[in-house]
Each structure stands twice: as C-alpha cells, then as structure tokens.
Design a protein around this motif. Structure first.
Motif, PDB file in Angstrom:
ATOM      1  N   GLU A  55      -2.846  -3.703  -3.543  1.00 34.99           N
ATOM      2  CA  GLU A  55      -2.907  -5.154  -3.316  1.00 34.99           C
ATOM      3  C   GLU A  55      -2.100  -5.924  -4.350  1.00 34.99           C
ATOM      4  O   GLU A  55      -1.482  -6.943  -4.020  1.00 34.99           O
ATOM      5  CB  GLU A  55      -4.361  -5.609  -3.295  1.00 34.99           C
ATOM      6  CG  GLU A  55      -5.127  -5.062  -2.090  1.00 34.99           C
ATOM      7  CD  GLU A  55      -6.541  -5.589  -1.982  1.00 34.99           C
ATOM      8  OE1 GLU A  55      -6.756  -6.764  -2.356  1.00 34.99           O
ATOM      9  OE2 GLU A  55      -7.428  -4.845  -1.543  1.00 34.99           O
ATOM     10  N   GLU A  74       1.622  -6.092  -3.285  1.00 37.86           N
ATOM     11  CA  GLU A  74       1.988  -6.543  -1.949  1.00 37.86           C
ATOM     12  C   GLU A  74       3.076  -7.611  -1.973  1.00 37.86           C
ATOM     13  O   GLU A  74       3.971  -7.602  -1.111  1.00 37.86           O
ATOM     14  CB  GLU A  74       0.752  -7.061  -1.202  1.00 37.86           C
ATOM     15  CG  GLU A  74      -0.138  -5.937  -0.686  1.00 37.86           C
ATOM     16  CD  GLU A  74      -1.318  -6.458   0.110  1.00 37.86           C
ATOM     17  OE1 GLU A  74      -1.438  -7.696   0.268  1.00 37.86           O
ATOM     18  OE2 GLU A  74      -2.122  -5.632   0.578  1.00 37.86           O
ATOM     19  N   TRP A  90      -0.026  -1.164   5.810  1.00 33.62           N
ATOM     20  CA  TRP A  90       0.815  -2.068   6.586  1.00 33.62           C
ATOM     21  C   TRP A  90       1.732  -1.240   7.469  1.00 33.62           C
ATOM     22  O   TRP A  90       2.140  -0.135   7.102  1.00 33.62           O
ATOM     23  CB  TRP A  90       1.668  -2.942   5.662  1.00 33.62           C
ATOM     24  CG  TRP A  90       0.861  -3.875   4.817  1.00 33.62           C
ATOM     25  CD1 TRP A  90       0.309  -3.610   3.592  1.00 33.62           C
ATOM     26  CD2 TRP A  90       0.484  -5.212   5.137  1.00 33.62           C
ATOM     27  NE1 TRP A  90      -0.378  -4.701   3.125  1.00 33.62           N
ATOM     28  CE2 TRP A  90      -0.285  -5.704   4.055  1.00 33.62           C
ATOM     29  CE3 TRP A  90       0.743  -6.043   6.223  1.00 33.62           C
ATOM     30  CZ2 TRP A  90      -0.811  -6.995   4.034  1.00 33.62           C
ATOM     31  CZ3 TRP A  90       0.219  -7.330   6.209  1.00 33.62           C
ATOM     32  CH2 TRP A  90      -0.549  -7.797   5.119  1.00 33.62           C
TER      33      TRP A  90
END
Length: 267
Positions: free
Chosen positions: A216, A219, A124
């Motif tokens: 993940e 997140e 990100w």
C-alpha cells in the motif's frame, strides 16, 4: 463438511473482526477455525447440500454458479482490511474440522510465508489492448500472368508471413516491457493468459493480462509507472486498463491446495 473461503492471520482469543452473517448459501453461517497460527474462514455444510457432487452437478447452471461465486467473493471481500487474507478457490471443501486442521498443519510454513507476502499489500490488474494495424491489400497482378508470376506470388506470401511474425514479436516485446516496468515496484507479479475478444469485449487484441501485488505504501509510485506507460501509449497504439484492488487470488501460494471440490479430505 466445511466450505472454506479464505485463510487469514489468527486474530487470537478475542476473535477478530465480525464475520459476515451468511455464506455460500444464505442459510449457512460463517465461522473461524483457528489452527497453527492461522485462521480459516468456513461454513459448516450439511452433508449432500453443497458437496463436490452437488457443485459438479449445478456448476453448469449459469445463474446458480453466478450467485454462489458472488456469495463466495462477498465473504472474502468482507475480510479485506481486517487481516492478511489468502482467498481460496471457489468450491474448496473439507470433509470436516479434523481434515481441515490436518491440511493446515501440513502446510503451516507455506501458509505463514504466503500471509507475510500479502500482508499490507493489494492486488491490482492491468490489461493491455492493442488496436490491430490495417491489413495490407493484396497486390493485384498487372496484366496477364507471365513466366515469373508464380515466383512473385510466393515471394509476396513470404513477405506477408514475415510481416505478421514481426508484428507479433513487437506485441510480445511491448507486453513483456510493460509487465517488467509494472513488476518493478510490486512484491510479486504474474502474467495470466490474455482473454479472447469474446470475453473482454473491448476494441483491439489483449496482449497483457497482468496481476501485481503492490504494498500500500508503494501504490502511488506504482500508479505513476502505469501513468508513464499510458503517456507513451499513443506511440505504441496501446490502451491500458487498470482493475482492482482485488483480493490477492493470484498470490496465495496454493494456500490449502484445494478448489472446485478437490479439497475434500478425510477426517
């Protein structure tokens, strides 16, 4: 000659997920080359069609470069979610399969470690913009210049310089604190060079251009850290922009150590 897009986990004899039908050029197919526990996604390229000299000659053509970069990214994007992926730089070339296999062998340990790092994580980007405070108007000299006018002038210049330095230090602290808080839950994080206004085209100055590799399962918590920074933004005059998720270009560990034609090997 081979044009390489990415390194992935070796899917084994079954072959893994289907690959895109076209590569860096529409007429070029895409294949896997398996070696030493990894797989390299590449396109065989006829000699002279897309070698280092051809890329160097045409890279200054904006339309050609844009189409080729998008084609490269399309292949990488198609791989995401099917395996751990280390995207390679645009223009990564090898003179043939033997040269590619030799390079993989010399970097086998580094590639395995890099794949372990990105497996189950996504990249990100967070950019931080700060609106510039209004510049103080210069003091007008009252009446005629007296004997102390020169000293007062230089004193004002010193004060203005000190104020600019203090403002710059405050922006540096804001960027460093934001990066540290976002990096806390990330597997890895980097601070890239902030983009100039001509590139980002947003109000204010970019003071942070960070990339964060986030597992993940982490997140949601990481996004809450960003939300906390955004809630504090009115106090700091900051504006946070989230981008992604991206292929982990910032966390490849050098991958095959090739790019922009520099990876052409012998063999």
């Amino acid at each position: 000659m081979l044009y390489a897009y990415a390194v992935t986990d070796d899917p084994g004899p079954e072959g893994g997920a289907p690959l895109p039908r076209s590569g860096i050029l529409p007429e070029l197919g895409v294949e896997r080359i398996r070696e030493s526990g990894v797989a390299v996604i590449a396109s065989p390229v006829p000699a002279g069609l897309l070698d280092a000299e051809a890329i160097a000659e045409r890279i200054n053509d904006p339309e050609w470069a844009r189409e080729r970069v998008l084609a490269h990214q399309a292949v990488v994007t198609a791989l995401l979610g099917t395996a751990a992926v280390l995207p390679l730089k645009f223009g990564t070339l090898f003179s043939g399969t033997a040269a590619l296999r030799a390079t993989i062998e010399t970097r086998r340990t580094a590639l395995a470690e890099a794949l372990d790092q990105v497996r189950g994580a996504r990249e990100w980007g967070v950019q931080l913009f700060v609106r510039q405070p209004p510049q103080a108007a210069p003091h007008a000299a009252a009446g005629r210049a007296g004997p102390g006018a020169g000293a007062a002038f230089f004193q004002r210049k010193r004060e203005a310089r000190a104020a600019e330095q203090a403002a710059a230090a405050a922006l540096d602290r804001l960027a460093a604190d934001s990066h540290a808080r976002l990096a806390r839950r990330a597997r890895a994080a980097v601070m890239n060079r902030p983009q100039p206004a001509a590139v980002h085209r947003r109000p204010g100055e970019m003071v942070l251009n960070g990339a964060y590799l986030v597992a993940e399962q982490d997140e949601a918590a990481w996004r809450e850290d960003l939300a906390a920074l955004e809630r504090e933004a009115p106090e700091t005059g900051a504006d946070y922009a989230l981008t992604g998720p991206w292929a982990p270009y910032n966390f490849t560990g050098g991958a095959l150590g090739a790019g922009a034609g520099g990876g052409v090997g012998s063999g």
